[in-house]
Write a protein that holds these residues in place. Sequence first.
Motif, PDB file in Angstrom:
ATOM      1  N   PHE B 175       0.830  -1.205   0.000  1.00 21.89           N
ATOM      2  CA  PHE B 175       0.000   0.000   0.000  1.00 21.89           C
ATOM      3  C   PHE B 175       0.869   1.262   0.000  1.00 21.89           C
ATOM      4  CE2 PHE B 175      -2.112   3.231   2.718  1.00 21.89           C
ATOM      5  CZ  PHE B 175      -3.146   3.568   1.860  1.00 21.89           C
ATOM      6  N   LEU B 176       1.910   1.234   0.840  1.00 18.67           N
ATOM      7  CA  LEU B 176       2.804   2.399   0.913  1.00 18.67           C
ATOM      8  C   LEU B 176       3.548   2.592  -0.406  1.00 18.67           C
ATOM      9  CD1 LEU B 176       4.276   2.059   4.512  1.00 18.67           C
ATOM     10  CD2 LEU B 176       2.570   3.679   3.692  1.00 18.67           C
ATOM     11  N   SER B 177       3.941   1.486  -1.032  1.00 18.34           N
ATOM     12  CA  SER B 177       4.646   1.604  -2.312  1.00 18.34           C
ATOM     13  C   SER B 177       3.746   2.260  -3.350  1.00 18.34           C
ATOM     14  CB  SER B 177       5.077   0.227  -2.818  1.00 18.34           C
ATOM     15  OG  SER B 177       5.547  -0.547  -1.766  1.00 18.34           O
ATOM     16  N   VAL B 178       2.476   1.888  -3.329  1.00 17.70           N
ATOM     17  CA  VAL B 178       1.539   2.504  -4.271  1.00 17.70           C
ATOM     18  C   VAL B 178       1.432   3.999  -3.982  1.00 17.70           C
ATOM     19  CG1 VAL B 178      -0.876   2.624  -4.994  1.00 17.70           C
ATOM     20  CG2 VAL B 178       0.217   0.399  -4.656  1.00 17.70           C
ATOM     21  N   LEU B 179       1.276   4.341  -2.701  1.00 15.69           N
ATOM     22  CA  LEU B 179       1.119   5.750  -2.319  1.00 15.69           C
ATOM     23  C   LEU B 179       2.327   6.579  -2.738  1.00 15.69           C
ATOM     24  CD1 LEU B 179      -0.374   6.249   1.268  1.00 15.69           C
ATOM     25  CD2 LEU B 179      -1.261   7.034  -0.925  1.00 15.69           C
ATOM     26  N   SER B 180       3.504   6.008  -2.640  1.00 15.67           N
ATOM     27  CA  SER B 180       4.694   6.810  -2.923  1.00 15.67           C
ATOM     28  C   SER B 180       5.155   6.661  -4.370  1.00 15.67           C
ATOM     29  CB  SER B 180       5.824   6.425  -1.969  1.00 15.67           C
ATOM     30  OG  SER B 180       6.069   5.044  -2.052  1.00 15.67           O
ATOM     31  N   SER B 181       4.371   5.957  -5.185  1.00 17.34           N
ATOM     32  CA  SER B 181       4.784   5.780  -6.581  1.00 17.34           C
ATOM     33  C   SER B 181       4.173   6.876  -7.450  1.00 17.34           C
ATOM     34  CB  SER B 181       4.331   4.409  -7.081  1.00 17.34           C
ATOM     35  OG  SER B 181       2.919   4.380  -7.094  1.00 17.34           O
ATOM     36  N   TYR B 182       4.347   6.694  -8.761  1.00 13.34           N
ATOM     37  CA  TYR B 182       3.790   7.669  -9.699  1.00 13.34           C
ATOM     38  C   TYR B 182       2.567   7.086 -10.382  1.00 13.34           C
ATOM     39  CZ  TYR B 182       7.753  10.721  -9.071  1.00 13.34           C
ATOM     40  OH  TYR B 182       8.672  11.571  -8.522  1.00 13.34           O
ATOM     41  N   GLY B 183       1.520   7.913 -10.502  1.00 14.72           N
ATOM     42  CA  GLY B 183       0.290   7.453 -11.129  1.00 14.72           C
ATOM     43  C   GLY B 183       0.245   7.863 -12.587  1.00 14.72           C
ATOM     44  N   PRO B 184      -0.948   7.962 -13.148  1.00 14.96           N
ATOM     45  CA  PRO B 184      -1.113   8.392 -14.535  1.00 14.96           C
ATOM     46  C   PRO B 184      -0.428   9.733 -14.790  1.00 14.96           C
ATOM     47  CG  PRO B 184      -3.201   7.685 -13.596  1.00 14.96           C
ATOM     48  CD  PRO B 184      -2.214   7.663 -12.491  1.00 14.96           C
ATOM     49  N   PHE B 185       0.027   9.958 -15.991  1.00 17.31           N
ATOM     50  CA  PHE B 185       0.716  11.184 -16.425  1.00 17.31           C
ATOM     51  C   PHE B 185       2.002  11.427 -15.646  1.00 17.31           C
ATOM     52  CE2 PHE B 185      -3.898  12.021 -16.867  1.00 17.31           C
ATOM     53  CZ  PHE B 185      -3.961  11.965 -18.255  1.00 17.31           C
ATOM     54  N   ASP B 186       2.575  10.365 -15.052  1.00 20.47           N
ATOM     55  CA  ASP B 186       3.816  10.531 -14.292  1.00 20.47           C
ATOM     56  C   ASP B 186       3.682  11.539 -13.152  1.00 20.47           C
ATOM     57  OD1 ASP B 186       5.573   8.694 -14.902  1.00 20.47           O
ATOM     58  OD2 ASP B 186       6.804   9.886 -16.287  1.00 20.47           O
ATOM     59  N   ILE B 187       2.499  11.572 -12.579  1.00 22.41           N
ATOM     60  CA  ILE B 187       2.282  12.472 -11.439  1.00 22.41           C
ATOM     61  C   ILE B 187       2.210  11.606 -10.189  1.00 22.41           C
ATOM     62  CG2 ILE B 187       0.567  13.998 -10.372  1.00 22.41           C
ATOM     63  CD1 ILE B 187      -0.062  14.961 -13.213  1.00 22.41           C
ATOM     64  N   PRO B 188       2.859  12.036  -9.100  1.00 21.40           N
ATOM     65  CA  PRO B 188       2.867  11.211  -7.882  1.00 21.40           C
ATOM     66  C   PRO B 188       1.450  10.902  -7.401  1.00 21.40           C
ATOM     67  CG  PRO B 188       4.333  13.093  -7.648  1.00 21.40           C
ATOM     68  CD  PRO B 188       3.585  13.280  -8.921  1.00 21.40           C
ATOM     69  N   VAL B 189       1.278   9.702  -6.868  1.00 26.58           N
ATOM     70  CA  VAL B 189      -0.034   9.312  -6.339  1.00 26.58           C
ATOM     71  C   VAL B 189      -0.449  10.269  -5.223  1.00 26.58           C
ATOM     72  CG1 VAL B 189      -1.284   7.481  -5.134  1.00 26.58           C
ATOM     73  CG2 VAL B 189       0.279   6.911  -6.994  1.00 26.58           C
ATOM     74  N   LEU B 190       0.540  10.725  -4.438  1.00 29.12           N
ATOM     75  CA  LEU B 190       0.230  11.650  -3.343  1.00 29.12           C
ATOM     76  C   LEU B 190      -0.450  12.916  -3.871  1.00 29.12           C
ATOM     77  CD1 LEU B 190       3.368  11.460  -1.001  1.00 29.12           C
ATOM     78  CD2 LEU B 190       1.039  10.734  -0.507  1.00 29.12           C
ATOM     79  N   ALA B 191      -0.073  13.342  -5.069  1.00 28.34           N
ATOM     80  CA  ALA B 191      -0.704  14.524  -5.655  1.00 28.34           C
ATOM     81  C   ALA B 191      -2.189  14.262  -5.888  1.00 28.34           C
ATOM     82  CB  ALA B 191      -0.009  14.897  -6.958  1.00 28.34           C
ATOM     83  N   TYR B 192      -2.481  13.060  -6.417  1.00 34.10           N
ATOM     84  CA  TYR B 192      -3.891  12.711  -6.630  1.00 34.10           C
ATOM     85  C   TYR B 192      -4.630  12.656  -5.302  1.00 34.10           C
ATOM     86  CZ  TYR B 192      -2.799  11.555 -11.460  1.00 34.10           C
ATOM     87  OH  TYR B 192      -2.416  11.629 -12.764  1.00 34.10           O
ATOM     88  N   VAL B 193      -3.950  12.097  -4.291  1.00 33.31           N
ATOM     89  CA  VAL B 193      -4.583  12.006  -2.970  1.00 33.31           C
ATOM     90  C   VAL B 193      -4.955  13.399  -2.479  1.00 33.31           C
ATOM     91  CG1 VAL B 193      -4.221  11.411  -0.543  1.00 33.31           C
ATOM     92  CG2 VAL B 193      -3.419   9.868  -2.343  1.00 33.31           C
ATOM     93  N   LEU B 194      -4.022  14.350  -2.623  1.00 29.29           N
ATOM     94  CA  LEU B 194      -4.286  15.711  -2.148  1.00 29.29           C
ATOM     95  C   LEU B 194      -5.482  16.313  -2.886  1.00 29.29           C
ATOM     96  CD1 LEU B 194      -3.580  18.225  -0.498  1.00 29.29           C
ATOM     97  CD2 LEU B 194      -2.033  18.909  -2.325  1.00 29.29           C
ATOM     98  N   VAL B 195      -5.485  16.148  -4.223  1.00 29.49           N
ATOM     99  CA  VAL B 195      -6.566  16.741  -4.998  1.00 29.49           C
ATOM    100  C   VAL B 195      -7.910  16.115  -4.624  1.00 29.49           C
ATOM    101  CG1 VAL B 195      -7.504  16.979  -7.324  1.00 29.49           C
ATOM    102  CG2 VAL B 195      -5.080  17.405  -6.901  1.00 29.49           C
ATOM    103  N   ILE B 196      -7.935  14.775  -4.541  1.00 26.19           N
ATOM    104  CA  ILE B 196      -9.197  14.107  -4.211  1.00 26.19           C
ATOM    105  C   ILE B 196      -9.664  14.501  -2.815  1.00 26.19           C
ATOM    106  CG2 ILE B 196     -10.245  11.853  -3.748  1.00 26.19           C
ATOM    107  CD1 ILE B 196      -8.373  10.746  -5.962  1.00 26.19           C
ATOM    108  N   PHE B 197      -8.708  14.551  -1.874  1.00 29.09           N
ATOM    109  CA  PHE B 197      -9.078  14.907  -0.501  1.00 29.09           C
ATOM    110  C   PHE B 197      -9.626  16.338  -0.441  1.00 29.09           C
ATOM    111  CE2 PHE B 197      -8.129  16.546   3.753  1.00 29.09           C
ATOM    112  CZ  PHE B 197      -8.830  15.627   4.499  1.00 29.09           C
ATOM    113  N   THR B 198      -8.976  17.236  -1.174  1.00 33.15           N
ATOM    114  CA  THR B 198      -9.448  18.628  -1.176  1.00 33.15           C
ATOM    115  C   THR B 198     -10.852  18.713  -1.752  1.00 33.15           C
ATOM    116  OG1 THR B 198      -7.179  19.301  -1.592  1.00 33.15           O
ATOM    117  CG2 THR B 198      -8.863  20.974  -1.874  1.00 33.15           C
TER     118      THR B 198
END
Lengths: 333, 340
Positions: B175-198
């Motif tokens: 789970f942590l590896s997924v969180l700290s990896s890069y998602g679509p468009f080479d953007i960090p998963v954490l960035a998506y988390v922040l946007v979704i949470f906001t």
Amino acid sequence: MSTVANPAIKDRFTPKSFGEGVVRYAVIIALAGVFAFFSFATSTFLTSANLASILVNNFTLLAIIAVAMTFAVSAGGIDLSVGTAVDFASFAFVSLVLSGHSVGLAVIAALASGAIVGLVNALLIAGVGITPFLATLGTLFIGRSAQQLLTNGGNPVYLPQTGIPPLFGFIGHGHILGIPVPLVIVGLLIIAASTLLFSTRFGRVVLAIGVQQSVARYSGLRISGHIGLVYVISGFVAALAGIILTSTVSVYIPNSGNAFMLNAIGATFIGTTLSREGRPNVPGTVLGVLLLSIVANGLLLTGLSFYWQQVGTGLLIFIVLAASFLNRSSRSD
Amino acid sequence: MSSDIDTLPAYGSGGDTTKGIGRWLAGFALRGGSLLAFAAVLTFFSVSAPFFFTLGNIGNVLGQSAILGVLAIGLTIVIIGGGSNVVKGGIDLSLAANLGLSAAVYATLISAGYGDSVAIPGALATGVLIGIVNAIAVVVFGIVPLLATLAVMNVVAGLELVLTQNTVVSASTDFLSVLSSYGPFDIPVLAYVLVIFTVLAGAVVQFTPLGLRLYAVGEFPEAARAAGLPVRRIVAGSYIASGLCGGLAGILSVAYLSGSTTGAGEMLLPVVVTALLSVVFSRRLVPTIGGTLLSTLLVGFLTNGFQLLNISSTLVSGIQGVLILLVVAATSLQHGKGAV
């Protein structure tokens, strides 16, 4: 609190008055309690050497910084940048002594540095009209960067072991008539601060501003000047702690003063329970600092891990605050 | 007690029409000014550091800001529900310590052999529990929030030290590896988390009746009470929500740092500044979730831009300080010099 006027007189003959007494003297009861507890729990607490060490090692610096904080809180504000004043004083003190100036000049420069930090706050708060919390927070942040720039990214400035005038160490380690110099300074400061706040016209105006700023203004008092002066005094007083700290450890560590800020706020507000109206006052602040110092020292002696000490201190502050506020809120309802 | 320490300037009530228009214009200038300043910062860095304005870099900034952003949103909720008076109003000083303890609980559980199914609820429960303690202290005991959360902060920071012995407990799971990896468009998963949470937090706070009540309780508790709102429950809820944000930020921080952190306390002041700065990005100069995201990103872009330009990062804290002062000075002047 301003919404809690002063119902204590009216309630004097109700059973509640006992509870109020407990709260009114919560600090003193807590002090007596922890004192008795540590005296029984450890064999080393109640020795004159240890009691002296509490005063010199735990009490002095926090007491000075908390007195500085008490000025700001008395005027209805807060000073989050007391640590910045400590640091700048410390930096000025070390730099001047290092470059060969006399200790006397270094002390004056250090006090001036603290006062300048206070002056910046004063201009922002009384001049521009920024609320104290944010103004002093801004000063804290800018001060943090400034110190890192002054020290190449935050390197400590050490004083060499030799070639330093003896007067430098005297401030932190010396004795006057058998009393450690830091304690003499604190004692004089407490007397001066109490007098200034409670027995002068200046003090009465400051306290009036703290209670009800708008009323003070409509009464024709010169608000801005007094508020500004309060923050200059706060920075000046905090600078004393910077001087003593530096003289004791012979090093200036950038951004080390902030460690005192939250405890100073805690002590000041614990001290407010001593006043019937819940107002900040110098004796209350001093007792609050004493309480925190005894707890820090006592927990150390019990052999409890250093980490549990922080938990214990936090819990104690929490309980004292809960006791006092539970009672105050029940009175106001 | 001298408790009228306002974090944000009070809003002038009444005033004649011309004054009202003047104020509106000033507010417009300030708001426009802050957005303009934001744009200027972005433009400056884009021109001087070519790599700055690329999708990858922007994604990185978002990812690096995720922890600060989640915490600042938690604090924003408390400030909205408590009003802007620091002592009597809402503030949660225990948030950074909360992150530290939640992260420590998470990492300790993982290293003790438990899986994510235990560790994630454990970390979130830690955060919520801290929120509940704050809520009880503020609502039941009536301790002013500044002091209540200050005391809780000490206890929580102490418990974190007790748990970790002031060491970094490392943790790694899928789970942590997924969180700290890069998602679509080479953007960090954490960035998506922040946007979704906001988006989620913003939807609740800005667009639901619950959010409206939160604002009502914060701006005028007496009126809210008179209107029949459960003021105490809403205020308590805001602290619990903030605690949950602390727990969530704890998990994110374990993912980001591959373990617990010993320096969580350092986050406190940046979080406070970020949440307070959020007001300049709102039309009526009130704290909003969207405004908090923008101020988080502003701080993030500044830090990132300085790194790209090889300017000492020690300047960041100073610039944050200047920012607060500029913004608040502008707001204070706008509302007249009366509010010293």
